[in-house]
Design an enzyme around this catalytic site. Sequence first.
Site, PDB file in Angstrom:
ATOM      1  N   HIS A 101       0.825  -1.220   0.000  1.00 13.74           N
ATOM      2  CA  HIS A 101       0.000   0.000   0.000  1.00 13.74           C
ATOM      3  C   HIS A 101       0.855   1.265   0.000  1.00 13.74           C
ATOM      4  CE1 HIS A 101      -3.870  -2.085   0.913  1.00 13.74           C
ATOM      5  NE2 HIS A 101      -3.100  -2.929   1.543  1.00 13.74           N
ATOM      6  N   ASN A 174     -10.336  -2.796   2.474  1.00 15.54           N
ATOM      7  CA  ASN A 174     -10.004  -2.841   1.043  1.00 15.54           C
ATOM      8  C   ASN A 174     -11.266  -2.616   0.215  1.00 15.54           C
ATOM      9  OD1 ASN A 174      -7.254  -3.336   1.281  1.00 15.54           O
ATOM     10  ND2 ASN A 174      -7.437  -5.547   1.039  1.00 15.54           N
ATOM     11  N   HIS A 365      -3.963   1.395  12.050  1.00 21.66           N
ATOM     12  CA  HIS A 365      -3.737   0.176  12.835  1.00 21.66           C
ATOM     13  C   HIS A 365      -5.077  -0.460  13.162  1.00 21.66           C
ATOM     14  CE1 HIS A 365      -2.480  -2.709  15.666  1.00 21.66           C
ATOM     15  NE2 HIS A 365      -2.455  -1.971  16.750  1.00 21.66           N
TER      16      HIS A 365
HETATM   17 FE1  HDE Z   1      -2.630  -4.731   5.516  1.00 20.61          FE
HETATM   18  N1  HDE Z   1      -0.813  -3.955   5.981  1.00 20.61           N
HETATM   19  N2  HDE Z   1      -1.995  -6.556   6.093  1.00 20.61           N
HETATM   20  N3  HDE Z   1      -4.362  -5.576   4.899  1.00 20.61           N
HETATM   21  N4  HDE Z   1      -3.247  -2.966   4.898  1.00 20.61           N
HETATM   22  C1  HDE Z   1      -0.426  -2.691   5.782  1.00 20.61           C
HETATM   23  O1  HDE Z   1       0.694  -1.380   7.366  1.00 20.61           O
HETATM   24  C2  HDE Z   1      -0.929  -6.780   6.855  1.00 20.61           C
HETATM   25  C3  HDE Z   1      -4.710  -6.895   4.954  1.00 20.61           C
HETATM   26  C4  HDE Z   1      -4.501  -2.644   4.476  1.00 20.61           C
HETATM   27  O2  HDE Z   1      -3.175   3.540   3.894  1.00 20.61           O
HETATM   28  C5  HDE Z   1       0.898  -2.385   6.407  1.00 20.61           C
HETATM   29  O3  HDE Z   1       1.079   0.821   7.652  1.00 20.61           O
HETATM   30  C6  HDE Z   1      -0.868  -8.169   7.249  1.00 20.61           C
HETATM   31  C7  HDE Z   1      -6.110  -7.078   4.709  1.00 20.61           C
HETATM   32  C8  HDE Z   1      -4.557  -1.261   4.076  1.00 20.61           C
HETATM   33  O4  HDE Z   1      -1.590   3.389   5.406  1.00 20.61           O
HETATM   34  C9  HDE Z   1       1.290  -3.699   7.074  1.00 20.61           C
HETATM   35  C10 HDE Z   1      -1.953  -8.757   6.666  1.00 20.61           C
HETATM   36  C11 HDE Z   1      -6.585  -5.812   4.486  1.00 20.61           C
HETATM   37  C12 HDE Z   1      -3.264  -0.769   4.288  1.00 20.61           C
HETATM   38  C13 HDE Z   1       0.107  -4.585   6.727  1.00 20.61           C
HETATM   39  C14 HDE Z   1      -2.662  -7.737   5.949  1.00 20.61           C
HETATM   40  C15 HDE Z   1      -5.493  -4.899   4.607  1.00 20.61           C
HETATM   41  C16 HDE Z   1      -2.485  -1.853   4.800  1.00 20.61           C
HETATM   42  C17 HDE Z   1       1.916  -1.791   5.454  1.00 20.61           C
HETATM   43  C18 HDE Z   1      -2.373 -10.213   6.713  1.00 20.61           C
HETATM   44  C19 HDE Z   1      -8.026  -5.404   4.141  1.00 20.61           C
HETATM   45  C20 HDE Z   1      -2.765   0.626   3.990  1.00 20.61           C
HETATM   46  C21 HDE Z   1       2.090  -0.351   5.869  1.00 20.61           C
HETATM   47  C22 HDE Z   1      -2.408 -10.761   8.022  1.00 20.61           C
HETATM   48  C23 HDE Z   1      -8.947  -5.654   5.225  1.00 20.61           C
HETATM   49  C24 HDE Z   1      -3.002   1.549   5.147  1.00 20.61           C
HETATM   50  C25 HDE Z   1       1.267  -0.194   7.048  1.00 20.61           C
HETATM   51  C26 HDE Z   1      -2.562   2.946   4.776  1.00 20.61           C
HETATM   52  C27 HDE Z   1      -1.149  -1.746   5.157  1.00 20.61           C
HETATM   53  C28 HDE Z   1       0.032  -5.842   7.187  1.00 20.61           C
HETATM   54  C29 HDE Z   1      -3.819  -8.012   5.163  1.00 20.61           C
HETATM   55  C30 HDE Z   1      -5.664  -3.485   4.412  1.00 20.61           C
HETATM   56  C31 HDE Z   1       2.623  -4.306   6.635  1.00 20.61           C
HETATM   57  C32 HDE Z   1       0.209  -8.790   8.110  1.00 20.61           C
HETATM   58  C33 HDE Z   1      -6.886  -8.385   4.730  1.00 20.61           C
HETATM   59  C34 HDE Z   1      -5.746  -0.493   3.549  1.00 20.61           C
HETATM   60  O5  HDE Z   1       1.399  -3.580   8.466  1.00 20.61           O
END
Ligand code: HDE
Length: 757
Positions: A101, A174, A365
Amino acid sequence: MSTRKNDKANKSKKAPTNGSRANGSRRNAGYGAVDPKIEDLAKNMEESAGEFLTSDQGIRINDNQNSLKAGNRGPSLLEDFLLREKITHFDHERIPERVVHARGSGAHGYFQVYEPMSQYTKAGFLQDPSVRTPVFVRFSTVQGSRGSTDLARDVRGFAVKFYTQEGNFDLVGNNIPVFFIQDAIKFPDVVHAVKPEPHNEMPQAASAHDTFWDFISLTPESMHMIMWVMSDRAIPRSYRMMEGFGVHTFRLINEAGKARFVKFHWKPLLGLHAVVWDEAQKISGKDPDFHRRDLWEAIENGDYPEWELGVQIVEEKDELSFDFDLLDPTKIIPEEIVPVQRIGKMTLNRNPDNFFAETEQVAFHLGNIVPGIDFTNDPLLQGRLFSYLDTQLTRLGGPNFHEIPINRSIAPVHNNNRDGFMRQTINRGQVSYDPNTLRGGCPFQAGMDMSGFTSYAERIDAQKIRERSASFFDHFSQAAMFFNSQSDVEQNHIVKALRFELGKVETIPIRERMLALLAQVDKTLAKKVADGLGLTIPTKLDLPLNMHVPADGDPKKFQPKRTKVDMGVSPVLSMLNNLGDAVKTRKVAFLVGDGFDDMSLLEMKQALLTAGAKVMTVAPHLGVLMGQDGEVVKADHSLLTASSVLFDAVYVVGGQASIESLLRENESTNFVLEAYRHCKTIGAAGAGVELLRAAGLPTEDPGVVVGDGDIKTLGAEFVEAMRLHRHWGRESTETQTGEQPLMINRTVTQESTESVQ
Ligand code: HDE
């Protein structure tokens, strides 16, 4: 940290003002009362108009053009603290981009609930319809780097930070309601697979490469998500025209402590719209900032994007009554089974003042929740609870990122957390521990009646085990439901997307494995993709269908279920059943040259503006254009700076001289031809029809509106044609299954639901 104003008594001389921007003139836009988050951000705003240039220490700078040297041809001196400060700061301007992202766009706004939700939740921001809770939203793509194109085929992030009176609530969702994997332990794998390949860092912001499909072909749980990302959902027309989903099942808890399951939805009031894949690829070259610009301009124009917040609520007693597991993030609850209740509205009405300070530094978060909302045991959700806080430590450089203005809560913060890099808060007093007597026990723990957060006391009686629940094993029923719920046009787009993506995969066995998996979803789909790849669907696989089998494990425990449940269709899953208003805020290009027919421009423009569309002139040259009766219009774009892919519809203004000047440029016929191929509404008045003929376009097509006389009638027809968004009948039918109904009414055939062999 607040900005010092230039009112120092010993520096009474002010720098000359050349029109200072009214800082905060957009502040409080749309608010009756003061918005608490805007007031909070204002403490950190800086405005240079009318001010002297200073160093970071506040010393006024006399020469910002020359470094300090030993003679004007001599070496620079180490003493030059101004040079060193400036260069040092510049050297450290970058922070790590997000792992996923990275490419995003943000906006401020507010949320209002329609009715008190006290029956379901005690969350304060969901009680009072008169309260506007400030929000900051960040939309993003997942795969690409910060500078990548907006139009990648990808999931879009839809992250909302609610600054509630009880603290921050982040709904980090999402635009697709399911995910690739069921367990957080697979997240680094799926991300490594989809990101540019590590040896040569190619391709950028694209899933069409070997490592992604290698992983997917070995991960059948991804098949539902694959249907969504291969559909037009993954190439939205605008962030303003896509849905948002919390994905996981959460809990709502009311004052009496009663809990219910909940899925969160965002429903855009403009409806759901996408571009076509060829268009997406061309926009990526013509304007890689297409979505960012669209959001920015809409807000600047006062066309504030709006979404309704929807909830699907499930009683605890019904937890196990579905054909799927509520804790499985690869499943939706079909809206036909549990309807979405629309409980409030979010409006985005202010662009950020500074991209880095706000959109880049915002830290979402999943663990930021407020009393009245709680988690479930979804294993993906559980892993995310760790990841977001952890990733910010590196990205934002330490544990104090909650103090960054865009992240800080409007609810006061009092605790014994101390120190660390870049600490801003000046905690006063001797005490930084709890319990204490020296500060009378402060800060106190809050009782539940004082909004103290308590976790839902879920009963757990289990063995510690590394295992996936068998209730997560049905990987194909909902994938098939999604595919069967699409119109022929949309199914055709899925077929083409898969042909494109797998066609870019170089390893033939990966393509074949994918065909075997697709055949579990729908045999016709797999056959059409196979035809495009020049392959046949394999009848037997060398490797087990699901590779998640540990060496000493029981394969049966890890295999997808052999029989699919017939989930029928869910018409609401088709974007064509969610068209909304396809005219409001849409951009129409007026192709026009000198000597245009004045009325054919003015009256069509009026008809479109009345319907809420935007009009832009595209001409052979920039500057001004003269009408045959003296009307003067500005050329917004030239045929070189604009392209039809940047517009929703095209109108060729009448007037013989105008058409002749347009026809002298090859780009003019390309412009309408490309718009036609992308199924857009095209109009032409009077001599304008000659341009369509020169481009070889048929004039009797439903989306081609031509007329000779009454422009008002032509305008009404043009607007009506635009309401359909696109005229899909023009697409090649080679991959289509039959007729092209806009409404879905399918039944699932035996053949298309074959079980895993
Ligand atoms: Fe994320 N995800 N994600 N994700 N995610 C990040 O956090 C993660 C997942 C989503 O505009 C990271 O700040 C794991 C699902 C959005 O700043 C990180 C898993 C969904 C955004 C991270 C998922 C999301 C992130 C990268 C599986 C939809 C952008 C930078 C267990 C419900 C937020 C950060 C923004 C961002 C981890 C799966 C949505 C690495 C470990 C499912 C919208 O922490």
